[in-house]
Design an enzyme around this catalytic site. Structure first.
Site, PDB file in Angstrom:
ATOM      1  CB  SER A  67      -0.704  -0.218   1.427  1.00  0.00           C
ATOM      2  OG  SER A  67      -1.614   1.177   1.672  1.00  0.00           O
ATOM      3  CE1 TYR A 120      -3.751  -2.468   5.817  1.00  0.00           C
ATOM      4  CE2 TYR A 120      -3.603  -0.194   4.629  1.00  0.00           C
ATOM      5  CZ  TYR A 120      -3.518  -1.145   5.214  1.00  0.00           C
ATOM      6  OH  TYR A 120      -3.775  -1.389   3.969  1.00  0.00           O
ATOM      7  CE  LYS A 148      -1.606  -4.922   3.683  1.00  0.00           C
ATOM      8  NZ  LYS A 148      -1.950  -6.148   2.695  1.00  0.00           N
TER       9      LYS A 148
HETATM   10  N1  UFG Z   1     -12.205  11.239   3.564  1.00  0.00           N
HETATM   11  C1  UFG Z   1     -13.757  12.160   3.640  1.00  0.00           C
HETATM   12  N2  UFG Z   1     -15.180  12.312   4.408  1.00  0.00           N
HETATM   13  C2  UFG Z   1     -15.060  10.277   4.396  1.00  0.00           C
HETATM   14  C3  UFG Z   1     -14.268   9.594   4.007  1.00  0.00           C
HETATM   15  C4  UFG Z   1     -12.528  10.085   3.820  1.00  0.00           C
HETATM   16  O1  UFG Z   1     -13.387  13.306   3.775  1.00  0.00           O
HETATM   17  O2  UFG Z   1     -16.095   9.850   4.752  1.00  0.00           O
HETATM   18  C5  UFG Z   1     -11.188  11.581   2.788  1.00  0.00           C
HETATM   19  C6  UFG Z   1     -10.390  11.499   3.468  1.00  0.00           C
HETATM   20  O3  UFG Z   1      -9.929  12.335   4.602  1.00  0.00           O
HETATM   21  C7  UFG Z   1      -9.173  11.461   2.841  1.00  0.00           C
HETATM   22  C8  UFG Z   1      -9.994  10.800   1.504  1.00  0.00           C
HETATM   23  O4  UFG Z   1     -11.209  11.504   1.102  1.00  0.00           O
HETATM   24  O5  UFG Z   1      -8.860  12.817   2.413  1.00  0.00           O
HETATM   25  C9  UFG Z   1      -9.841   9.093   1.392  1.00  0.00           C
HETATM   26  O6  UFG Z   1      -9.893   9.142   2.120  1.00  0.00           O
HETATM   27  P1  UFG Z   1     -10.033   7.172   1.894  1.00  0.00           P
HETATM   28  O7  UFG Z   1     -10.325   6.798   3.926  1.00  0.00           O
HETATM   29  O8  UFG Z   1     -10.525   6.616   0.550  1.00  0.00           O
HETATM   30  O9  UFG Z   1      -8.636   6.675   1.994  1.00  0.00           O
HETATM   31  P2  UFG Z   1      -7.124   7.456   2.744  1.00  0.00           P
HETATM   32  O10 UFG Z   1      -6.188   7.844   1.331  1.00  0.00           O
HETATM   33  O11 UFG Z   1      -7.562   7.479   3.991  1.00  0.00           O
HETATM   34  O12 UFG Z   1      -6.799   5.773   2.693  1.00  0.00           O
HETATM   35  C10 UFG Z   1      -5.957   4.338   1.718  1.00  0.00           C
HETATM   36  C11 UFG Z   1      -6.780   3.321   1.769  1.00  0.00           C
HETATM   37  C12 UFG Z   1      -6.034   2.936   2.878  1.00  0.00           C
HETATM   38  C13 UFG Z   1      -4.538   3.339   3.199  1.00  0.00           C
HETATM   39  C14 UFG Z   1      -4.718   4.780   3.230  1.00  0.00           C
HETATM   40  C15 UFG Z   1      -2.512   5.173   2.922  1.00  0.00           C
HETATM   41  O13 UFG Z   1      -8.164   3.427   1.799  1.00  0.00           O
HETATM   42  O14 UFG Z   1      -6.324   1.544   3.294  1.00  0.00           O
HETATM   43  O15 UFG Z   1      -5.043   5.120   1.826  1.00  0.00           O
HETATM   44  O16 UFG Z   1      -2.162   4.959   1.759  1.00  0.00           O
HETATM   45  F1  UFG Z   1      -3.966   2.900   4.543  1.00  0.00           F
END
Ligand code: UFG
Length: 346
Positions: A126, A150, A154
């Site tokens: 990841s 998590y 990885k």
């Molecule tokens: N976000 C919102 N509202 C939500 C969910 C997310 O505004 O309800 C925002 C987050 O703050 C972020 C973006 O949307 O800016 C993406 O968030 P996600 O939760 O969809 O994804 P992440 O980038 O946080 O997480 C992903 C993977 C994880 C991994 C992470 C870091 O899902 O498994 O990238 O690489 F760990």
């Protein structure tokens, strides 16, 4: 044709990868403990491909059961290792569960591989393994440094595979996913989270009227519209990258060299293009024709402002390039949502 063992093959990325493997003519053996997946996904994979795969309900923590699978299946050519827990939040609350499941499970897999002389593995890593040192877009050589259990699992697994692969002359491919989204174009398989912590599944459920509103976690980041920017990648593109990695491993066409024994190859799987939270919500409104109420909330702990891949190295050396754009990501996610509002339970 080569026979591929897919751990976690019933899950979101696993099921899409199994479908691509079957379509490319590979024999597929899945081991999955179904702790966060449904057998229905594999039934649909078989239906879509018109081909059969072999399924074993086995946890990687159960060494004897895994050994029995290796014994029964005979010659396996390579492993794609997806099986792992993947919630950042849950990993912070219960680190032991994550280290036990992701690390111990992977160690057992490696030991059994070693015992049975299987020496090729493609690992589901990841972008979370990258540190937050500011380099953007992220090249594979960028500094690593996980910020939650998590991510640690990885990163540790990458190191374990490098060490084990190095000494045993294994072919190891580490695939670092950016933000996987979307579903198969048929709308028959997709992401089926118990609770949607990720942005797109959440937005999808809001558009479908299953949830009231989506929270925008922070609009004061140093980005164009103040919301977080991510490199979203279509799950079908991800699946294709795995199949390409397998093809490379089996033909030894690594980096234009013949054979990569003992060498670990690391590739970013991203598009190189970032979208903000607001852009994603807007795209969903446009494609679904639904309102999608969004409310700005404080930043979510642990989030970075921007995460974007530099896919140059993968494009040149893996022989793969993401082809599906934002509209396909959102359209397919929406199709899956509308056809299966309760995921595999419907
Ligand atoms: N976000 C919102 N509202 C939500 C969910 C997310 O505004 O309800 C925002 C987050 O703050 C972020 C973006 O949307 O800016 C993406 O968030 P996600 O939760 O969809 O994804 P992440 O980038 O946080 O997480 C992903 C993977 C994880 C991994 C992470 C870091 O899902 O498994 O990238 O690489 F760990």
């Amino acid at each position: 044709m080569a026979k591929i063992l897919v751990t976690g093959g019933a899950g979101y990325i696993g099921s899409h990868t199994c479908l691509e493997l079957l379509e490319q003519g590979y024999d597929v053996v899945v081991v999955d403990d179904l702790s966060n997946a449904s057998l229905e996904s594999l039934r649909r994979v078989e239906q879509l491909s018109g081909k059969s795969l072999v399924f074993h309900e086995v946890s990687l923590l159960d060494r004897d059961a895994l050994r029995a699978v290796f014994k029964k299946e005979g010659e396996l050519d390579a492993v794609i290792h997806f099986a792992a827990k993947k919630s950042v939040k849950e990993s912070v609350e219960n680190p032991l569960l994550y280290y036990q499941n992701n690390i111990t499970g992977s160690l057992v897999l490696c030991e059994v591989m070693q015992e049975f002389g299987l020496s090729r593995i493609v690992f589901s890593s990841s972008a979370t393994v990258y540190g937050t040192n500011g380099e953007m877009p992220l090249r594979e050589g960028a500094q690593t440094g996980a910020v939650n259990p998590y991510g640690q699992t990885k990163l540790m697994m990458e190191q374990i595979l490098k060490d084990v692969g190095g000494v045993n002359a294994w072919d190891v491919v580490l695939l670092r996913y950016f933000n996987p989204v979307g579903a198969h174009a048929s709308g028959q398989i997709g992401e089926d989270p118990e609770y949607p912590f990720n942005l797109l599944p959440f937005v999808s459920q809001v558009a479908a009227g299953l949830r009231e509103e989506v929270s925008i976690f922070g609009d004061d980041y140093d980005t164009e519209d103040g919301t977080g920017v991510r490199d979203y990648i279509h799950v079908v593109d991800l699946a294709k990258a795995h199949v390409q990695a397998i093809a490379n491993i089996l033909t030894k066409e690594f980096e234009g060299k013949s054979g990569s024994k003992g060498e670990t190859l690391t590739y970013n799987l991203g598009t190189g293009r970032g979208y903000s939270v607001k852009e994603m919500i807007e795209a969903f409104r446009r494609i679904s024709g639904k309102e999608v109420k969004a409310v700005v909330q404080p930043r979510r702990e642990g989030d970075v402002a921007v995460s974007i891949a530099d896919p140059t190295y993968s494009n040149e050396h893996l022989g793969w390039k993401a082809e599906l754009g934002l509209d396909e990501m959102v359209r397919s996610a929406w199709k899956w949502q509308t056809q299966h509002p309760k995921g595999y339970r419907s």
